[in-house]
Design a protein around this motif. Sequence first.
Motif, PDB file in Angstrom:
ATOM      1  N   CYS A  10     -74.462 -37.641 -63.186  1.00 40.61           N
ATOM      2  CA  CYS A  10     -74.088 -36.263 -62.859  1.00 40.61           C
ATOM      3  C   CYS A  10     -73.949 -35.391 -64.101  1.00 40.61           C
ATOM      4  O   CYS A  10     -74.058 -34.171 -64.021  1.00 40.61           O
ATOM      5  CB  CYS A  10     -72.803 -36.232 -62.042  1.00 40.61           C
ATOM      6  SG  CYS A  10     -71.341 -36.860 -62.912  1.00 40.61           S
ATOM      7  N   VAL A  61     -63.233 -39.170 -68.463  1.00 41.38           N
ATOM      8  CA  VAL A  61     -62.784 -40.011 -67.355  1.00 41.38           C
ATOM      9  C   VAL A  61     -62.307 -39.145 -66.196  1.00 41.38           C
ATOM     10  O   VAL A  61     -62.567 -39.436 -65.027  1.00 41.38           O
ATOM     11  CB  VAL A  61     -61.646 -40.956 -67.826  1.00 41.38           C
ATOM     12  CG1 VAL A  61     -61.101 -41.766 -66.668  1.00 41.38           C
ATOM     13  CG2 VAL A  61     -62.161 -41.869 -68.931  1.00 41.38           C
ATOM     14  N   LYS A  62     -61.619 -38.039 -66.556  1.00 36.68           N
ATOM     15  CA  LYS A  62     -61.074 -37.163 -65.519  1.00 36.68           C
ATOM     16  C   LYS A  62     -62.162 -36.542 -64.652  1.00 36.68           C
ATOM     17  O   LYS A  62     -61.928 -36.233 -63.486  1.00 36.68           O
ATOM     18  CB  LYS A  62     -60.238 -36.050 -66.169  1.00 36.68           C
ATOM     19  CG  LYS A  62     -58.958 -36.564 -66.817  1.00 36.68           C
ATOM     20  CD  LYS A  62     -57.958 -35.422 -66.993  1.00 36.68           C
ATOM     21  CE  LYS A  62     -56.660 -35.899 -67.592  1.00 36.68           C
ATOM     22  NZ  LYS A  62     -56.749 -36.048 -69.080  1.00 36.68           N
ATOM     23  N   VAL A  63     -63.356 -36.352 -65.228  1.00 37.47           N
ATOM     24  CA  VAL A  63     -64.398 -35.657 -64.458  1.00 37.47           C
ATOM     25  C   VAL A  63     -65.487 -36.594 -63.933  1.00 37.47           C
ATOM     26  O   VAL A  63     -66.364 -36.178 -63.177  1.00 37.47           O
ATOM     27  CB  VAL A  63     -65.064 -34.536 -65.291  1.00 37.47           C
ATOM     28  CG1 VAL A  63     -64.037 -33.467 -65.658  1.00 37.47           C
ATOM     29  CG2 VAL A  63     -65.744 -35.098 -66.527  1.00 37.47           C
ATOM     30  N   CYS A  64     -65.435 -37.882 -64.332  1.00 36.22           N
ATOM     31  CA  CYS A  64     -66.512 -38.803 -63.944  1.00 36.22           C
ATOM     32  C   CYS A  64     -66.528 -38.971 -62.423  1.00 36.22           C
ATOM     33  O   CYS A  64     -65.532 -39.363 -61.817  1.00 36.22           O
ATOM     34  CB  CYS A  64     -66.303 -40.155 -64.611  1.00 36.22           C
ATOM     35  SG  CYS A  64     -67.504 -41.384 -64.060  1.00 36.22           S
ATOM     36  N   LEU A  65     -67.648 -38.682 -61.810  1.00 35.97           N
ATOM     37  CA  LEU A  65     -67.740 -38.707 -60.350  1.00 35.97           C
ATOM     38  C   LEU A  65     -68.214 -40.052 -59.805  1.00 35.97           C
ATOM     39  O   LEU A  65     -68.211 -40.279 -58.603  1.00 35.97           O
ATOM     40  CB  LEU A  65     -68.655 -37.587 -59.860  1.00 35.97           C
ATOM     41  CG  LEU A  65     -68.148 -36.169 -60.161  1.00 35.97           C
ATOM     42  CD1 LEU A  65     -69.175 -35.133 -59.744  1.00 35.97           C
ATOM     43  CD2 LEU A  65     -66.816 -35.910 -59.478  1.00 35.97           C
ATOM     44  N   GLY A  66     -68.679 -40.917 -60.697  1.00 37.43           N
ATOM     45  CA  GLY A  66     -69.169 -42.208 -60.221  1.00 37.43           C
ATOM     46  C   GLY A  66     -68.188 -43.339 -60.476  1.00 37.43           C
ATOM     47  O   GLY A  66     -68.500 -44.502 -60.226  1.00 37.43           O
ATOM     48  N   ASP A  67     -67.000 -43.027 -60.965  1.00 36.07           N
ATOM     49  CA  ASP A  67     -66.030 -44.044 -61.402  1.00 36.07           C
ATOM     50  C   ASP A  67     -66.629 -44.974 -62.446  1.00 36.07           C
ATOM     51  O   ASP A  67     -66.281 -46.156 -62.525  1.00 36.07           O
ATOM     52  CB  ASP A  67     -65.518 -44.886 -60.210  1.00 36.07           C
ATOM     53  CG  ASP A  67     -64.915 -44.020 -59.123  1.00 36.07           C
ATOM     54  OD1 ASP A  67     -64.312 -42.994 -59.466  1.00 36.07           O
ATOM     55  OD2 ASP A  67     -65.062 -44.366 -57.932  1.00 36.07           O
ATOM     56  N   LYS A 118     -63.151 -37.659 -54.664  1.00 39.75           N
ATOM     57  CA  LYS A 118     -62.532 -38.575 -55.624  1.00 39.75           C
ATOM     58  C   LYS A 118     -61.500 -37.960 -56.544  1.00 39.75           C
ATOM     59  O   LYS A 118     -60.715 -38.691 -57.142  1.00 39.75           O
ATOM     60  CB  LYS A 118     -63.630 -39.189 -56.493  1.00 39.75           C
ATOM     61  CG  LYS A 118     -64.596 -40.030 -55.714  1.00 39.75           C
ATOM     62  CD  LYS A 118     -65.593 -40.690 -56.609  1.00 39.75           C
ATOM     63  CE  LYS A 118     -66.406 -41.693 -55.801  1.00 39.75           C
ATOM     64  NZ  LYS A 118     -67.360 -42.402 -56.645  1.00 39.75           N
ATOM     65  N   LYS A 119     -61.521 -36.666 -56.720  1.00 39.39           N
ATOM     66  CA  LYS A 119     -60.683 -36.100 -57.775  1.00 39.39           C
ATOM     67  C   LYS A 119     -59.516 -35.281 -57.253  1.00 39.39           C
ATOM     68  O   LYS A 119     -58.785 -34.706 -58.040  1.00 39.39           O
ATOM     69  CB  LYS A 119     -61.552 -35.218 -58.696  1.00 39.39           C
ATOM     70  CG  LYS A 119     -62.673 -35.974 -59.395  1.00 39.39           C
ATOM     71  CD  LYS A 119     -62.109 -36.991 -60.378  1.00 39.39           C
ATOM     72  CE  LYS A 119     -63.229 -37.843 -60.964  1.00 39.39           C
ATOM     73  NZ  LYS A 119     -62.693 -38.919 -61.821  1.00 39.39           N
TER      74      LYS A 119
END
Lengths: 301, 734
Positions: free
Chosen positions: A58, A91-97, B543-544
């Motif tokens: 992403c 890490v806060k914005v990572c959408l795929g974990d 997820k957020k």
Amino acid sequence: MTTGTVINIKRFEIHDGDGIRTTLFLKGCPLRCRWCHNPEGLTREPEIGYYAHKCIGCGECAAVCPTGSHLFREGKHLYVRESCHACGACVKVCLGDALVAYGRVVTPEEILPKLMEDIDFFRNSGGGVTLSGGEPLLQAEFSAELLKLLKEKGVNTAVDTCLYAPRESLDAVLPYTDTFLVDVKAMDSSLHKELTGVENRKILDNIRYLDAKGKKMEIRIPYIPGLNDGEMGAIASFLAELKNIVRVKVLPYHDYAVSKYESLGKPYPTDAALPSREECDAARELLRRAGLTVAPDPHEA
Amino acid sequence: MQPSEKEQTEKKEQTDAEGALRLPLNREAILSQYENPRWNPSNGREPEEVCAGVEKILVDYASLSRREIKGKLLKYVLSTAQVAVCPDCLFADAIRSEGLIMKIRERWRRDSARGVLAGIIAENENARKTVAYHAGADFGHIAPDWERVLRLGIPGLIRELREAARSAEEAAKPFYSSSLDAMEGFLSYVTRLAETAETCREGLSLRTASNLRGLLAHAPQTLEEAIQLIILVYRVMEHVEGENCRSLGRMDVNLVPFYRDGEEGRWILDQMMLKIFSFGNINNTPFCIGGTDREGKDVTGLLSYRIVEEFEKLDIPDPKIHVRIGEKTPKAFLTAVLSSIRAGKSSFVFVNDDAVLGAYRRLGVPTSEARDYLLIGCYEPQICGQEAPCTCSGKLNFEKGVEAVLNDGCDFLTGLRFGPSCGREYKDFDSLFAAYLAQLDFYIDRSVEKISATERDYMNQNPSPFLSSTFADCVRDGRDVYEGGLRYNNSSISGFGLATAVDSLLAIRELVFREKKLSLPALTEILKKNWEGEESLRLTCLKKLPKYGNNDPDADGLAKEIAEHAAARVIGRKNGRGGLFRFALFSVDWRIWAGKVCGATPDGRFAGEPLSKNLSASIGCDGSGVSALIASATRIPGDLTADGAVLDVVLHESAVSGEEGLSAFLALLETWREKGGMAVHFNVLSPEKLKEAQREPEKYKTLQIRLCGWNVYFVNLSRAEQDEFILNAGRGRI
């Protein structure tokens, strides 16, 4: 103000002491065991774990990274660990974990409410809070303060430690710790150094010290075929002399941590084989014969 | 009364012939007994003939009330339809009634739908199509008065009807005549089963015949007679008269006077549970164990343990077993049930006495009466012998209110209007939330109105001469169950999709009103296009953002506010039968078919995906683990839901393995109970095992899964349902 570097919290943990427990993992360890399954606990500095197979491309991480450590080349994500300061913005914005933060700095007061959330479950199960790691005694001041706060709230406490620590560190946590969960990995000191990077004299001294103080101890023996499987007899003889061992657990080596090592860009440290159920049961039997209370295989219903 | 000498001789001959197989348990034969029954042509007529006779009754008695007609139909079908006995099964009940009376009811229901109810049905048609709310009849979800049935037996039930009829006023006469008609049919049915069993002379049939003859003569005196009577009443109520008989009673309480512990007693329980499984009810056929008596004394006893042990041994997914628990329930009993669940027998659901009693207090029912309750269907309380709970008369879709506030009361996918007009923009989150609650109010008011109107017409659609005969109140007053013949004649509305709605409202609050990342109309457009081209935004939402189910006081607080608001609007409203409305929070499988017609939601859910389940977090959104989920779910007060509210807990095998795991499991259950939860069920799973079962279903034929309110074999689920369980099992991993 005292601060500590912590990795994460696990709730509803039943294998880290009595009852239902909440376990806090602290970052940093003086040992380098070849079978370590918590590689994110080795260094004290925060780190970023990157699980490449989860990346969905992403690009959110690249957009927020202040050091330009996330690059996208022909749609492929490249993470440059060398320039990364592990600030955790990605890490806060990572959408795929795919990105995970290992390590953040907190005060005991800050982390306390989170550790207390399951207090009702502790009460009904005789459980409490366990400090693990990494090595909690490497951050003795933080650990002691936190344990003191927990004891003030009436919470049962346990410290999961390798006991490779100066006596002052041990003395700092001792008054606030109900149970010590102590690893014994090998009795032969040179073998211990080969397997963990340090000799074991300080560790064994500390075990005897705790025993003399009448502290409850649960002993955990990792069982790694080809590395320490020859040590079981010597360990049993050593433990048999002690008075305050409430139980002994044999922990079979497993390789679940392979992907965690990869995520940290670290080589996997051993090619040891997985032990058979029979081997571990034989080790348990040997310890039992030395008069110790040995926990059965945890997967036996 | 002792069995006669002849009966004793017959039993002895039979046992001698069986030799070592004195207590045979031919599992396969019992389980397949309804597949190809040996219908007895000598004392019953062919189905075509019975069908013709039914039509003739409708013509001959056209001038009578529907209740009287139904009495005639019951008498006729029960006296003429062929019966069959399975010699491998201790209990007989098969009758070739072919759902004939239910087909007549369907005609009567259609008459009403086209006539007196046509207007109100049309008014709510869009809501039905878009599944904003469903409201209507609930013919069933009730249990007969099992205690009275077993105490009086067939002769006693008839005697009390006759006695009451003698002093009845003129207006009540048809009640008694039609109930006596039904009972006359019942006698014939039992007699013909006995004759069939007597002529069969194979396997257990003579023993069965002797039980049936006994029941014709007196109240049950033995364990097998008592169970046989329960099964006969169930069969007639469920399959002939046609009400969903959704509990076989407080089984340990009702059977304890008859139970003699030992090999034979256990064998009879085995026969009973296999028989129940053989019914093949896809939602399972439940009964209840545990709890207290009316004085509050715990009733758990040896029989309660035996039922759990035999059920585990049989390794079947059905019956569904409701376990009532309270402060006084022995820990050893809870541990026995939990151990069974851990071994994969997921058919148990725990229900908390304190929450149920609290909910009944809110309805004005004294605790001394409420203590004698059982559970209907999945987890819905009914006061034994005193309440018609109609547990599924209304379904309220919490998600739909979100669509409505974004789209002026209209459906995303079809544009149909199902709610009042409310515009599409709001100055702040509070006004949007107020509009959301106003939508729910509208759905509830409309549901109450429509359910009540339907109920006022119940006697034209579903009078119940047979079922009513089991209740003392109905018999005393000459009033049918469905015209308010019981002390408590309640109806119920259940809200579902709560977590989906909460997470969606939270997403709107965060993105639109706090972060101001996009406008409300822009979000609505994205949702109408089902997130097309907006995957990053969707994943951010998924997820957020804060989610219900993670012990976050803010998110859980919103869930509590919605639930309390809806409950206050429902509880205590008057229905169409002189009773009150009860509230519930469960979704059963509605969340799947309702989800199919719901548009995309701001929580990151695609259009068509299932809504959240029962009190659970949205799928995959309970990352903080089971203790946090329990803390969240129990923020919603248990006393809101006299009609039930259930939490689904999935635990990874490793979380409860070993001796310490079992103790932890017990502590988990106890903590849930202390926090005031109403109902909870568990699946102990590992994703690895489930994946293996997907690959090699042959090897995992008996792997059980508790679905939403009932229990099934995992391999029989659809691929999508299997995948959801695998995901949840992975989440539960420690």
